[in-house]
Write a protein that holds these residues in place. Structure first.
Motif, PDB file in Angstrom:
ATOM      1  N   LEU A   1    -102.253  25.570  21.064  1.00 43.30           N
ATOM      2  CA  LEU A   1    -101.919  26.197  19.772  1.00 43.30           C
ATOM      3  C   LEU A   1    -103.162  26.508  18.939  1.00 43.30           C
ATOM      4  CD1 LEU A   1     -98.896  23.958  18.703  1.00 43.30           C
ATOM      5  CD2 LEU A   1     -98.803  26.230  19.736  1.00 43.30           C
TER       6      LEU A   1
ATOM      7  N   TYR B   1    -101.693  30.006  18.547  1.00 41.60           N
ATOM      8  CA  TYR B   1    -100.229  30.128  18.333  1.00 41.60           C
ATOM      9  C   TYR B   1     -99.675  31.464  18.810  1.00 41.60           C
ATOM     10  CZ  TYR B   1     -98.126  26.118  15.936  1.00 41.60           C
ATOM     11  OH  TYR B   1     -97.565  24.903  15.649  1.00 41.60           O
ATOM     12  N   SER B   2    -100.339  32.077  19.758  1.00 42.47           N
ATOM     13  CA  SER B   2     -99.848  33.375  20.170  1.00 42.47           C
ATOM     14  C   SER B   2     -99.695  33.398  21.692  1.00 42.47           C
ATOM     15  CB  SER B   2    -100.834  34.410  19.622  1.00 42.47           C
ATOM     16  OG  SER B   2    -100.725  35.578  20.305  1.00 42.47           O
TER      17      SER B   2
ATOM     18  N   THR C   1     -91.332  29.352  17.102  1.00 42.20           N
ATOM     19  CA  THR C   1     -92.274  30.117  16.266  1.00 42.20           C
ATOM     20  C   THR C   1     -92.656  31.448  16.930  1.00 42.20           C
ATOM     21  OG1 THR C   1     -94.299  29.228  17.300  1.00 42.20           O
ATOM     22  CG2 THR C   1     -93.341  27.933  15.507  1.00 42.20           C
ATOM     23  N   GLN C   2     -92.246  31.649  18.190  1.00 44.78           N
ATOM     24  CA  GLN C   2     -92.759  32.794  18.954  1.00 44.78           C
ATOM     25  C   GLN C   2     -91.758  33.967  18.945  1.00 44.78           C
ATOM     26  OE1 GLN C   2     -96.033  32.689  20.535  1.00 44.78           O
ATOM     27  NE2 GLN C   2     -95.989  31.046  19.000  1.00 44.78           N
TER      28      GLN C   2
ATOM     29  N   LYS D   1     -90.078  34.467  12.631  1.00 47.08           N
ATOM     30  CA  LYS D   1     -90.493  34.044  11.290  1.00 47.08           C
ATOM     31  C   LYS D   1     -89.637  32.853  10.839  1.00 47.08           C
ATOM     32  CE  LYS D   1     -91.807  36.938   7.412  1.00 47.08           C
ATOM     33  NZ  LYS D   1     -92.758  36.010   6.953  1.00 47.08           N
TER      34      LYS D   1
ATOM     35  N   ARG E   1     -96.218  26.949  11.503  1.00 44.09           N
ATOM     36  CA  ARG E   1     -96.126  28.413  11.483  1.00 44.09           C
ATOM     37  C   ARG E   1     -95.024  28.913  10.551  1.00 44.09           C
ATOM     38  NH1 ARG E   1    -100.120  28.769  11.975  1.00 44.09           N
ATOM     39  NH2 ARG E   1    -101.578  29.833  13.301  1.00 44.09           N
TER      40      ARG E   1
ATOM     41  N   GLU F   1     -93.116  29.402   6.653  1.00 41.61           N
ATOM     42  CA  GLU F   1     -93.488  29.659   5.255  1.00 41.61           C
ATOM     43  C   GLU F   1     -93.335  28.366   4.466  1.00 41.61           C
ATOM     44  OE1 GLU F   1     -91.099  32.582   3.084  1.00 41.61           O
ATOM     45  OE2 GLU F   1     -91.702  33.973   4.696  1.00 41.61           O
TER      46      GLU F   1
ATOM     47  N   GLY G   1     -97.311  25.277   6.006  1.00 46.47           N
ATOM     48  CA  GLY G   1     -97.381  26.319   7.030  1.00 46.47           C
ATOM     49  C   GLY G   1     -98.635  27.180   6.894  1.00 46.47           C
ATOM     50  N   GLY G   2     -99.022  27.790   8.008  1.00 49.61           N
ATOM     51  CA  GLY G   2    -100.148  28.743   7.970  1.00 49.61           C
ATOM     52  C   GLY G   2    -101.506  28.131   8.236  1.00 49.61           C
TER      53      GLY G   2
ATOM     54  N   GLU H   1    -104.615  26.688  10.318  1.00 52.23           N
ATOM     55  CA  GLU H   1    -105.176  26.925  11.667  1.00 52.23           C
ATOM     56  C   GLU H   1    -105.572  25.613  12.310  1.00 52.23           C
ATOM     57  OE1 GLU H   1    -107.912  29.843  12.788  1.00 52.23           O
ATOM     58  OE2 GLU H   1    -106.038  30.981  12.806  1.00 52.23           O
TER      59      GLU H   1
END
Ligand code: S3P
Length: 435
Positions: free
Chosen positions: A35, A79-80, A106-107, A155, A180, A182, A223-224, A226
């Motif tokens: 991640l 995270y992608s 989250t994906q 989301k 990931r 909000e 959230g958010g 790194e």
């Protein structure tokens, strides 16, 4: 399936043992590595069937992995992940399934997660429901309670969740999704479950708030954030060390040093309980490694063990050690009870049933409760045919019982130890002396 016959009786356990690395930490290290951004090197990673299930899923999601002799290198995806082309298989591993359900939520793609026959019977709604509340779409058998489960993530929004079972798998799943989502994700537990995810998130540079509160313990994550790739050192697994430790405390002249063992207070309840029973167990050379407390555990036999009570609030800190603790209880003097451990019924097997049935077969008087059991310790066991139900911890606990029993014991499926401790029998052989 080849049976194991145990005929010899142990006299002593002598020497040093570095049991394999912690399973919970090994799962988390590769997941967080995948991640994160940049490279993560996991040292002393546990290579077992459960942790390989996690690693193979991460690879199927496009993570680059290099396996070296004593370490594993992960190139983080930030995270992608890529949409997997096939079904993802968590095999026998509840931790893989529940943590990856959080990650996959989250994906922004479609994925399907399944597991072996045992895992497909285990409850998943405990993570599926809160992940749905965060905005993921999950569906599976029995309204999403059983694998296979199909996930369409994307989301998410943070939630506040009361984790009434004090399950680290549930908490970790929501924290990984929360990273990931909000806003804030909050999890409250009545008793703190193992906190490796929180500690390791700190090592990867994320901020996690962990504070006591009215209903128990609160964990919050914004959230958010790194994660940054790093080095992680995995200590030896206290759940795996528990078997040789039990054998040492139950044999008069033993002296065993268990090296490099995780002694996180959310995990070391078994060792504390052994001390309450009168066992000679001490922590030497305490230190901190990758955010976790570690020690060498010195164990001596001949403590003269007494019966003991395990209270509900103590259960999370020894949840995986209860099968081996039950064996110690049966060989101690006097009555012992375990209460508030209903979760054992939905582990790799119904562990309460398996403990009660196998101890009875060994001649022990045991009463079964919905949430635990009572054992009448008489200091002796007779050999028996042990049904493991394919459960690694039942197989290892009753191997120890068999080594201490009069007569022959047969373990129906010794191979299942590979889930967490592939070299279990070899390691045991290296420290025991037979009559
Ligand atoms: C684990 C948590 C525990 C434990 C399991 C590993 C983890 O399960 O029994 O072996 O790595 O988070 P629960 O979270 O269901 O209590």
């Amino acid at each position: 399936m080849k049976e194991l016959r145990i005929k010899k009786r142990v006299v002593n356990v002598k020497g040093e043992l570095r049991v394999p690395s912690d399973k919970s930490i090994s799962h988390r290290a590769v997941i967080l590595g995948a991640l994160a951004t940049e490279i993560t090197v996991v040292h002393n990673w546990l290579k077992s069937e459960d942790t390989l299930a996690t690693l193979n899923i991460l690879k199927a999601l496009g993570t680059e992995v290099k396996e070296r002799k004593d370490s594993i290198e992960i190139r983080g995806t930030g995270y992608s992940f890529e949409e997997p082309k096939g079904v993802l298989d968590a095999k026998n591993s509840g931790t893989t399934a529940r943590l990856m359900l959080g990650v996959l939520s989250t994906q922004p793609f479609f994925s399907v997660l399944t597991g072996d026959e045992s895992l497909r019977q285990r409850p998943m709604l405990r993570v599926v429901e809160p992940l749905r509340d965060m905005g993921a779409t999950l569906d599976g058998r029995e309204s999403g309670n059983k694998l296979p489960i199909a996930i369409r993530g994307g989301k998410l929004k943070g939630i506040a969740f009361f984790n009434k079972r004090a399950s680290a798998q549930v908490k970790s799943s929501l924290l990984l999704a929360g990273l990931r989502a909000e806003d804030m994700t909050e999890v409250v537990e009545p008793v703190m479950s193992r906190d490796h995810t929180e500690r390791m998130l700190g090592v990867f540079g994320a901020e996690v708030i962990s504070v006591p509160e009215e209903r128990g313990h609160l964990i919050k994550i914004k959230g958010g954030q790194e994660l940054r790739g790093t080095d992680v050192y995995c200590p030896a697994d206290p759940s795996s060390a528990a078997f040789a430790c039990a054998l040492a405390v139950l044999t008069e002249q033993s002296e065993l040093l268990l090296k490099d063992v995780l002694i996180n207070p959310t995990r070391d309840g078994f060792y504390r309980k052994l001390r309450d029973m009168g066992a000679l167990v001490s922590y030497e050379n305490e230190r901190e490694v990758s955010g976790e407390p570690v020690a060498d555990i010195l164990v001596r036999g001949g403590g003269g063990l007494k019966g003991v009570k395990v209270h509900p609030e103590e259960v999370p800190s020894m949840i995986d050690e209860i099968p081996i603790l039950a064996v110690v209880m049966a060989l101690a003097e006097g009555r012992s009870t375990v209460k508030g451990a209903k979760e054992l019924r939905v582990k790799e097997s119904d562990r309460i049933r398996a403990i009660v049935e196998n101890l009875r077969a060994m001649g022990v008087k045991v009463e079964e409760y919905e949430d635990g059991f009572e054992v009448e310790g008489r200091g002796k066991l007779k050999g028996a045919y042990i049904k493991t139900y394919g459960d690694h911890r039942i197989a290892m606990a009753f191997t120890i019982a068999g080594l201490l029993a009069e007569g022959e014991t047969v373990i129906d499926d010794p191979e299942c130890v590979k889930v967490s401790y592939p070299e279990f029998f070899k390691d045991l052989e290296s420290v025991i002396e037979y009559l």
